[in-house]
Design a protein around this motif. Structure first.
Motif, PDB file in Angstrom:
ATOM      1  N   ALA A 194       0.835  -1.210   0.000  1.00  0.00           N
ATOM      2  CA  ALA A 194       0.000   0.000   0.000  1.00  0.00           C
ATOM      3  C   ALA A 194       0.865   1.253   0.000  1.00  0.00           C
ATOM      4  O   ALA A 194       1.927   1.304   0.623  1.00  0.00           O
ATOM      5  CB  ALA A 194      -0.920  -0.005   1.214  1.00  0.00           C
ATOM      6  N   SER A 195       0.381   2.281  -0.687  1.00  0.00           N
ATOM      7  CA  SER A 195       1.075   3.563  -0.717  1.00  0.00           C
ATOM      8  C   SER A 195       0.284   4.587   0.089  1.00  0.00           C
ATOM      9  O   SER A 195      -0.590   4.239   0.872  1.00  0.00           O
ATOM     10  CB  SER A 195       1.275   4.018  -2.163  1.00  0.00           C
ATOM     11  N   SER A 196       0.588   5.875  -0.081  1.00  0.00           N
ATOM     12  CA  SER A 196      -0.041   6.916   0.724  1.00  0.00           C
ATOM     13  C   SER A 196      -1.537   7.002   0.435  1.00  0.00           C
ATOM     14  O   SER A 196      -2.020   6.575  -0.613  1.00  0.00           O
ATOM     15  CB  SER A 196       0.623   8.271   0.439  1.00  0.00           C
ATOM     16  N   ASP A 197      -2.280   7.592   1.378  1.00  0.00           N
ATOM     17  CA  ASP A 197      -3.739   7.627   1.298  1.00  0.00           C
ATOM     18  C   ASP A 197      -4.239   8.414   0.097  1.00  0.00           C
ATOM     19  O   ASP A 197      -3.790   9.528  -0.171  1.00  0.00           O
ATOM     20  CB  ASP A 197      -4.313   8.262   2.572  1.00  0.00           C
ATOM     21  N   MET A 198      -5.198   7.815  -0.618  1.00  0.00           N
ATOM     22  CA  MET A 198      -5.949   8.468  -1.686  1.00  0.00           C
ATOM     23  C   MET A 198      -7.417   8.323  -1.330  1.00  0.00           C
ATOM     24  O   MET A 198      -7.917   7.205  -1.189  1.00  0.00           O
ATOM     25  CB  MET A 198      -5.646   7.820  -3.039  1.00  0.00           C
ATOM     26  N   ILE A 199      -8.122   9.430  -1.170  1.00  0.00           N
ATOM     27  CA  ILE A 199      -9.510   9.417  -0.700  1.00  0.00           C
ATOM     28  C   ILE A 199     -10.441   9.582  -1.887  1.00  0.00           C
ATOM     29  O   ILE A 199     -10.379  10.578  -2.613  1.00  0.00           O
ATOM     30  CB  ILE A 199      -9.747  10.537   0.332  1.00  0.00           C
TER      31      ILE A 199
END
Length: 369
Positions: A194-199
């Protein structure tokens, strides 16, 4: 007289066509503007370094709105919005109550690449005490047990999708015990980690990659011999060939010196091209450790390239003339298009000369004074 080194991390130029999210020194996840570097911190406020990520997409829709009908619920599951402070500092955490039994909440995702790696991640914490939760559904039954405490954790798994349509779940399938938890932003990516949050708000959310480079033509870079040092924090998994660095002239297809890592072969690789012709392409058998910090140095001279890790110094065959027209340094990607580091770099440093093997080993062992 000893050669002076030049620390470079703060001078790197970052191009990214979209905003992104990152954890700041205060522990809160904040939005970072397009074309701005991301210096990220862990949950304890410790600096991780300059983050370099590739383009990605959150395949889940309504990733933080768990009341939306796209999140299907079994009986015994209730959802309450605005139930507490979320990791981004807002009052947007969602409370989910599970009755006793194998209750679950899930979202159907179509158009997955069957047989390809996918990573699921979600922020969760117990309302009080601890709670046992199960995550899963990409490769069959929910089977990833997670024990939550009263602090936010980003938990998840990575596995191969068993079909083009799957159902990532939050459930009590393993414990069968009732639970009350807070959740924020679920994420599913076609990636090994998983990478950084994408909302997302109705459609899959996307993020552009970080193109990181430095201009070598302003007088500080000396043609010929030199040494570059990288302190890298690597993701827990990667796939393909990703780039540590590239020195090049006008084009990546012309004069260049490239240091990359081949995850399939599990070894470092160097490539040297001059006047459009390949001079060296060599696997070095130097292993890097995923999910950990790795220090790497590359030292170059007119007839030798040396790459050092904590395990030793690896060298190319000699007898060539190194190009003297390098004008750009790229870090962690192949021209902003592929081969992304998907990790962090710090303590990036340059010496205008080829350091000796003993000094390279000292740097890679952490003795940078």
């Amino acid at each position: 007289m000893a050669m002076r080194f030049l620390p470079l991390t703060d001078y790197l130029q970052v191009t990214r066509a979209s905003t992104t999210n990152a954890r700041t020194e205060t522990g809160v996840i904040a939005n970072i503007d397009a074309n701005q570097p991301v210096f990220e911190f862990d949950g304890e406020g410790r600096a991780l370094g300059l983050r370099i990520e590739g383009a990605s997409a959150n395949l889940l829709r309504h990733s933080s709105d768990f009341t939306n009908a796209i999140w299907e619920k079994s009986s015994g599951v209730t959802v309450q919005v605005a139930a507490g402070q979320a990791p981004d500092g807002s009052n947007s955490a969602t409370k989910i109550d599970f009755a006793d039994g194998a209750a679950n909440l899930y979202q159907r995702v179509d158009n997955l690449a069957s047989g390809a790696n996918h990573a699921f991640a979600i922020w969760m914490r117990a309302v009080s005490g601890t709670a046992d939760i199960t995550l899963g559904g990409v490769n069959g039954p929910s089977q990833h047990a997670v024990t939550l405490g009263e602090k936010w954790q980003r938990v998840g798994f990575a596995e191969v999708a068993s079909a083009t349509s799957r159902y990532p779940k939050i459930s009590t399938a393993l414990s069968g015990a009732g639970a009350s938890i807070l959740v924020w932003n679920a994420q599913l990516e076609a990636a090994p980690v998983a990478s950084s949050d994408m909302i997302s708000n109705g459609i899959p959310a996307a993020r552009n990659g970080d193109d990181v480079m430095l201009d070598l033509t302003t007088g500080w870079f000396a043609p010929g011999a030199g040494t570059l040092f990288f302190d890298l924090a690597l993701p827990a998994a990667w796939q393909g060939i990703w780039r540590v660095m590239q020195l090049y002239s006008a084009s990546l297809n012309d004069d260049h010196l490239d240091l990359g890592y081949d995850s399939a072969a599990n070894q470092l690789r160097i490539s040297l091209r001059k006047a459009g012709q390949q001079v060296i392409t060599q696997s070095l058998y130097g292993v890097l450790v995923p999910g950990a910090r790795n220090r790497v140095a590359i030292a170059f001279d007119d007839d030798e390239i040396a790459v050092a890790t904590v395990n030793g110094v690896l060298k190319s065959p000699g007898g060539f003339a190194l190009p003297r027209n390098f004008a750009h340094l790229r870090i962690g990607s192949y021209g902003g298009a592929s081969g992304f580091l998907n990790g962090y770099v710090r303590a990036l440093s340059y010496w205008p000369g080829r350091l000796g093997d003993a000094r390279l080993m000292e740097l890679c062992a952490g003795n940078a004074a």
